[in-house]
Design a protein around this motif. Structure first.
Motif, PDB file in Angstrom:
ATOM      1  N   GLU A  33       0.823  -1.203   0.000  1.00  0.00           N
ATOM      2  CA  GLU A  33       0.000   0.000   0.000  1.00  0.00           C
ATOM      3  C   GLU A  33       0.865   1.264   0.000  1.00  0.00           C
ATOM      4  OE1 GLU A  33      -3.480   0.187  -0.262  1.00  0.00           O
ATOM      5  OE2 GLU A  33      -3.072  -1.885  -0.830  1.00  0.00           O
ATOM      6  N   ALA A  34       1.941   1.247   0.760  1.00  0.00           N
ATOM      7  CA  ALA A  34       2.845   2.400   0.798  1.00  0.00           C
ATOM      8  C   ALA A  34       3.495   2.613  -0.561  1.00  0.00           C
ATOM      9  CB  ALA A  34       3.909   2.201   1.872  1.00  0.00           C
ATOM     10  N   PHE A  35       3.860   1.523  -1.222  1.00  0.00           N
ATOM     11  CA  PHE A  35       4.464   1.615  -2.557  1.00  0.00           C
ATOM     12  C   PHE A  35       3.477   2.230  -3.546  1.00  0.00           C
ATOM     13  CE2 PHE A  35       5.375  -0.344  -6.714  1.00  0.00           C
ATOM     14  CZ  PHE A  35       6.636   0.165  -6.922  1.00  0.00           C
ATOM     15  N   LYS A  36       2.232   1.761  -3.511  1.00  0.00           N
ATOM     16  CA  LYS A  36       1.224   2.300  -4.422  1.00  0.00           C
ATOM     17  C   LYS A  36       0.959   3.780  -4.135  1.00  0.00           C
ATOM     18  CE  LYS A  36      -1.724  -1.172  -3.779  1.00  0.00           C
ATOM     19  NZ  LYS A  36      -2.979  -1.942  -3.863  1.00  0.00           N
ATOM     20  N   ALA A  37       0.941   4.153  -2.873  1.00  0.00           N
ATOM     21  CA  ALA A  37       0.734   5.555  -2.516  1.00  0.00           C
ATOM     22  C   ALA A  37       1.891   6.410  -3.025  1.00  0.00           C
ATOM     23  CB  ALA A  37       0.594   5.696  -1.002  1.00  0.00           C
ATOM     24  N   GLY A  38       3.101   5.884  -2.924  1.00  0.00           N
ATOM     25  CA  GLY A  38       4.267   6.605  -3.418  1.00  0.00           C
ATOM     26  C   GLY A  38       4.216   6.796  -4.920  1.00  0.00           C
ATOM     27  N   LEU A  39       3.794   5.761  -5.629  1.00  0.00           N
ATOM     28  CA  LEU A  39       3.670   5.887  -7.086  1.00  0.00           C
ATOM     29  C   LEU A  39       2.622   6.921  -7.461  1.00  0.00           C
ATOM     30  CD1 LEU A  39       3.876   2.210  -8.408  1.00  0.00           C
ATOM     31  CD2 LEU A  39       5.580   4.009  -8.594  1.00  0.00           C
ATOM     32  N   ALA A  41       1.679   9.479  -5.669  1.00  0.00           N
ATOM     33  CA  ALA A  41       2.202  10.802  -5.329  1.00  0.00           C
ATOM     34  C   ALA A  41       3.221  11.273  -6.357  1.00  0.00           C
ATOM     35  CB  ALA A  41       2.829  10.772  -3.937  1.00  0.00           C
ATOM     36  N   ALA A  42       4.017  10.368  -6.883  1.00  0.00           N
ATOM     37  CA  ALA A  42       5.019  10.740  -7.883  1.00  0.00           C
ATOM     38  C   ALA A  42       4.364  11.053  -9.226  1.00  0.00           C
ATOM     39  CB  ALA A  42       6.031   9.608  -8.044  1.00  0.00           C
ATOM     40  N   ARG A  43       3.236  10.422  -9.493  1.00  0.00           N
ATOM     41  CA  ARG A  43       2.559  10.599 -10.770  1.00  0.00           C
ATOM     42  C   ARG A  43       1.835  11.944 -10.858  1.00  0.00           C
ATOM     43  NH1 ARG A  43      -0.698   5.448 -11.728  1.00  0.00           N
ATOM     44  NH2 ARG A  43      -2.032   6.509 -10.270  1.00  0.00           N
ATOM     45  N   LEU A  44       1.373  12.456  -9.729  1.00  0.00           N
ATOM     46  CA  LEU A  44       0.610  13.708  -9.744  1.00  0.00           C
ATOM     47  C   LEU A  44       1.380  14.882 -10.328  1.00  0.00           C
ATOM     48  CD1 LEU A  44      -1.345  13.444  -6.390  1.00  0.00           C
ATOM     49  CD2 LEU A  44      -2.250  13.242  -8.698  1.00  0.00           C
ATOM     50  N   PRO A  45       2.612  15.147  -9.894  1.00  0.00           N
ATOM     51  CA  PRO A  45       3.338  16.286 -10.490  1.00  0.00           C
ATOM     52  C   PRO A  45       3.582  16.105 -11.984  1.00  0.00           C
ATOM     53  CG  PRO A  45       4.415  15.574  -8.473  1.00  0.00           C
ATOM     54  CD  PRO A  45       3.354  14.571  -8.794  1.00  0.00           C
ATOM     55  N   VAL A  46       3.807  14.885 -12.426  1.00  0.00           N
ATOM     56  CA  VAL A  46       4.051  14.623 -13.845  1.00  0.00           C
ATOM     57  C   VAL A  46       2.783  14.909 -14.629  1.00  0.00           C
ATOM     58  CG1 VAL A  46       4.577  12.820 -15.536  1.00  0.00           C
ATOM     59  CG2 VAL A  46       5.857  12.938 -13.393  1.00  0.00           C
TER      60      VAL A  46
END
Length: 54
Positions: A33-39, A41-46
């Protein structure tokens, strides 16, 4: 110290560390779940950068 030496040799017995199967499964679930949340979060700025430059 013996536990740490066992880890270096590649052997890991969760019972030696006081871990149960249920605890390991919960930890794995939390890590996924933490990994998916990190992905996400990283995708939003892009995604926002693409919409601004278009």
């Amino acid at each position: 110290m013996a536990k740490e030496q066992g880890l270096k040799r590649g052997g890991f017995d969760p019972a030696e560390w006081g871990l149960t199967t249920k605890e390991l499964m919960e930890f794995e679930y939390l890590m996924n779940e933490a990994f998916k949340a990190g992905l996400s979060a990283a995708r939003l700025p892009v995604m926002s950068a693409k919409t601004i430059s278009v």
